[in-house]
Design an enzyme around this catalytic site. Sequence first.
Site, PDB file in Angstrom:
ATOM      1  N   ASP A 673       0.811  -1.147  -0.039  1.00 47.61           N
ATOM      2  CA  ASP A 673       0.124  -0.066  -0.059  1.00 47.61           C
ATOM      3  C   ASP A 673       0.947   1.146   0.080  1.00 47.61           C
ATOM      4  O   ASP A 673       1.710   1.433   0.655  1.00 47.61           O
ATOM      5  CB  ASP A 673      -0.947   0.094   1.113  1.00 47.61           C
ATOM      6  CG  ASP A 673      -1.850   1.005   1.340  1.00 47.61           C
ATOM      7  OD1 ASP A 673      -2.784   1.261   0.155  1.00 47.61           O
ATOM      8  OD2 ASP A 673      -1.805   2.078   2.146  1.00 47.61           O
ATOM      9  N   GLU A 704       1.938   0.521  -4.990  1.00 48.16           N
ATOM     10  CA  GLU A 704       1.093   1.515  -5.585  1.00 48.16           C
ATOM     11  C   GLU A 704       2.048   2.718  -5.431  1.00 48.16           C
ATOM     12  O   GLU A 704       2.590   3.209  -4.593  1.00 48.16           O
ATOM     13  CB  GLU A 704      -0.129   2.088  -4.531  1.00 48.16           C
ATOM     14  CG  GLU A 704      -1.165   0.990  -4.489  1.00 48.16           C
ATOM     15  CD  GLU A 704      -2.442   1.634  -3.651  1.00 48.16           C
ATOM     16  OE1 GLU A 704      -3.560   1.892  -3.881  1.00 48.16           O
ATOM     17  OE2 GLU A 704      -2.031   1.977  -2.335  1.00 48.16           O
TER      18      GLU A 704
END
Length: 1023
Positions: A673, A704
């Site tokens: 994340d 990400e």
Amino acid sequence: MKYSALLIGLLAASSAAQADWFYRGTSNGWATSALETVSATEFSTCQSFGDNDPRFKIDRFGDWNEAYPGDDVRVDANKSYDIRFFSDSKNITTTEVSSCGDVEPPKDSWFYRGTSNGWAATAMTSTDNLNFCTTQSFANNEPRFKIDHYGDWNEAYPTADFTVTGNASYNICFNASSKAITATPVNSEDTQAPSVSANPAAGTYTSAQQISLSVSDNQDNAPAIYCTTDGSTPSANSSPCNGLTFNATDVVADGVDLSLKVFAVDASGNSAISSFDYIITDAPTDSWYFRGTSNDWQTTLMASAGNDNYCTTQSFGSNNPRFKIDHFGDWTENYPSADVLVDANSTYKICFNAVSKAVTTDKQGCESNCGTDTETLGAVYSATSTTFSIWSPDHSNVKVVVNGVEHNLQAVNDFAGYSQVYQTTVEGDLHLSPYTFLINGVQVRDPYGKMVQPGTGDYEAINIVMDMSRTEPAGGWAARPSLIEREDAIIYEVHVRDFTIDASAGVSAGNNGKYLGMVEAGTTHNGVKTGIDHLKELGVTHVQLLPVYDFATCDGLPDSDPCYNWGYDPRNFNVPEERYSSVPTDYEARAREFKTMVNEFHKAGIRVVMDVVYNHTFDDEMFENISGQYYTATDLSGTGNSINADVPMVSRMIQDSLEYWVDEYGIDGFRFDLIGIFSYQEVEKWGRHLNNQFADRNLLIYGEPWNGYATDPLEGQRVRYGTTHHMADEHIGVFNGAFRESLKGSNDDARTGYMFNNVDAAESGWAIYDGFQGSPYNPNDGRNSTWFRNYAADPEQTINYISAHDNFGLWDKVYLSTSSNVQQNSSHQVISFNPPGDLTYSKRVVNFGMGMVLTSQGIPFIHAGDEFLRTKTNNQQISNPSAWNYGAHGGTHNTYNAPDSFNAIRWSNKADNIATFNYFKQLIELRRKHAGLRMNTSQEVAQYLNVSRPDQFGGQVITGHITDPSDSHNLFIVYNSGNNQTVSLPAGSWTKVADAYGAANAGGLSGNTQVEGSAVTMFTQAK
């Protein structure tokens, strides 16, 4: 003047330039003040602010349905600002002015970039801040150019390069309002002399060099060159030297060994003289480097000890300790042939003789404060004692309370790469004993804790000592499913609770929403397979589990409590979340259930990827009382804090946690994340370490590449598209948000992309053209920048997807985008819409979008339920606007804390939408069958995939011809975003194997053939 710029939306799609835009803020009482139009995409206002928490937004249409940025722009109190808004990029600039009485617009900046200047940024001149011009001379090397706003590639025109004729000069002008470009030939006398370069460049070398010359000119294709090597000035009467090479050797004791002078002249008589001096010296002192497990196989320069001996002192951990000695640090020459093995948890003085190549190791003893060289920090258990260790860089008052008894910790010498560690050993078999670290008398959580007591949350930190050998799955570990190449992966993202909490999942009582429910076999609903049998039927290779470490929300609550969360609020990085365990306070069983889940997935041929959230913590209390060094100075995550992995011991904690999950729980990869909060150099280290430690695993590592919409002073070194290529050797990839948004359009509203027949949103098809190839990185592409879409140095570095847990799911996005009169508020909640009258086209769009994901190079990614049109509206009332919303801001676009009525997977959807499921399944079968759809190097893609964007279709049609020799068939794939079209097949006979509905079988096709619109059509040709 103070000047600041705010980038709004990392990957936001461009909006139409004709929109009306309004200022709304504290300076006008949040009323609507129309912005003045500066150009088609630039708008302005001047505002004077008081001291009442000054801030503002820019609002489209003045109705709060679309406003930028997500958080208010804040400015200084009691000051005036010229505010500029750019509707294409959503950039906002604020320029402080003395007053708003007489504001001059800031000077605009446009830059020329093309072959004539090596794609560098050359500022264009303007007298009216509207028309910008430059004069450029082009050689005959595919001459072309673009005009770039601000010189950062964020906004450049035209979409395709502007081409001109070679060996000519042009006066190039650009209109900043219309974006029109003119290139007027300049018929002036050629006055530019040729340019000469030498390879290698002039300079000092330690070995003889062979020099070649090259010459270029703005108009003449073959200027003449004449050379001298005796120091004299060359002329046209000197020796011609086109195509010749020269040798520089050590011929003088001290000084220039070769003075090469070159006279170059072109057809117009323009000439220039260039000089290249070469000095050849004795080789410098030899260099030998230590490389081993103690320094993660990096290069540590060894110190010269005289008599051709080189030495270093190294401390080794327990991770199969070994090393080599490397000449020059490039692996071209290293000794000995086999690694030198040493004892674990030991320190050695290591010496190497450069003549004999002999290696000696002298084990070093310990003098004081040595502590116990444990394999890691935290509580390291043995049957007779447990060693407790914690990093405490700021405080020396460190204790641990074990079974109610307090023990002092002492500072110990650095060991195994750890520093500033406090440690003590407590005698006895402490398995399942509670313990808590105290620093300056304050309870702190063990960052390395393996188990935690449920319900001990904020400012209470009760960890549990664990003998993890007692938690193995029944019957032992099964063989890990084979994964030959990472590009063979097909990822399926799913939330543990969502998967089986609904009764339609068919799992046993007590397994609903649990680890064991994930892997209960033999379940069905209305005649279709559910649960793990569904995943096997679908054909995916990996499940990516939303956070399954211990998170803060719902801590210690019983199953009867409906509390729900995705889990992006970490509290204990190394502990399985108790909410998904059927026995959360039976600590051995809780760990064993997690291992059983992983093991049963492996037995089913499915690997397990873990979603990890090391970028922030639920609250500062998690680490703040240990040390503030855990956190960055400013919040980069948008959650209130962010982890500072540039601190070595913080980075080591993350690395150790990753290694622990792989080693102890059998995890096969990690989805990070907000990996964009971390510096790519640190992420490289983690990947390198994991791949060295588990070389046989082919771990998947990706994340990400953005942060939480924060301004980061270290932007250039963070994980972004523009830095991803640095991590290719470590097999680390990122989510391809650029391809995603080219395919579907916006994430949280009804704006569309290529799969909805909106070719303009995909740069007239060029964005799809690039994504089809796996978004390949080209180091010589002048467009390379932080967010340029072609970033993958290897196909495994692009994770291709349309939807994930964030934003609208695939079916909700398609449903809303094919509705009419859609109205949303500024939080993306749905106010009203007219549902589509017929869902046939909507379902076709789903197939088209995922068909492109499953046939593009890279690694495809599917969000749970997309394969049978899952909706995350309340109780599946998708046609009811109010069912799209939850609370003041949440809802279908963000269900992170919405109840099961939004999130639970209803397996009846599979039975109702079996045609969509079959399309996904059949495209996956084709992908797994054909190696040409999953090539594993960029070189293979470049050599064996010929992508075309035929001009006659204006970008609606993209084709790919694949001739991969490792595939039994040649492939021809057509993406058609328009109406039915006729395309030409490559030579020979072809069989259509996929169309808009899935698998097909139409053979004997050749020449021209029709392909359907809004569809992926695939043909094969046996070799």
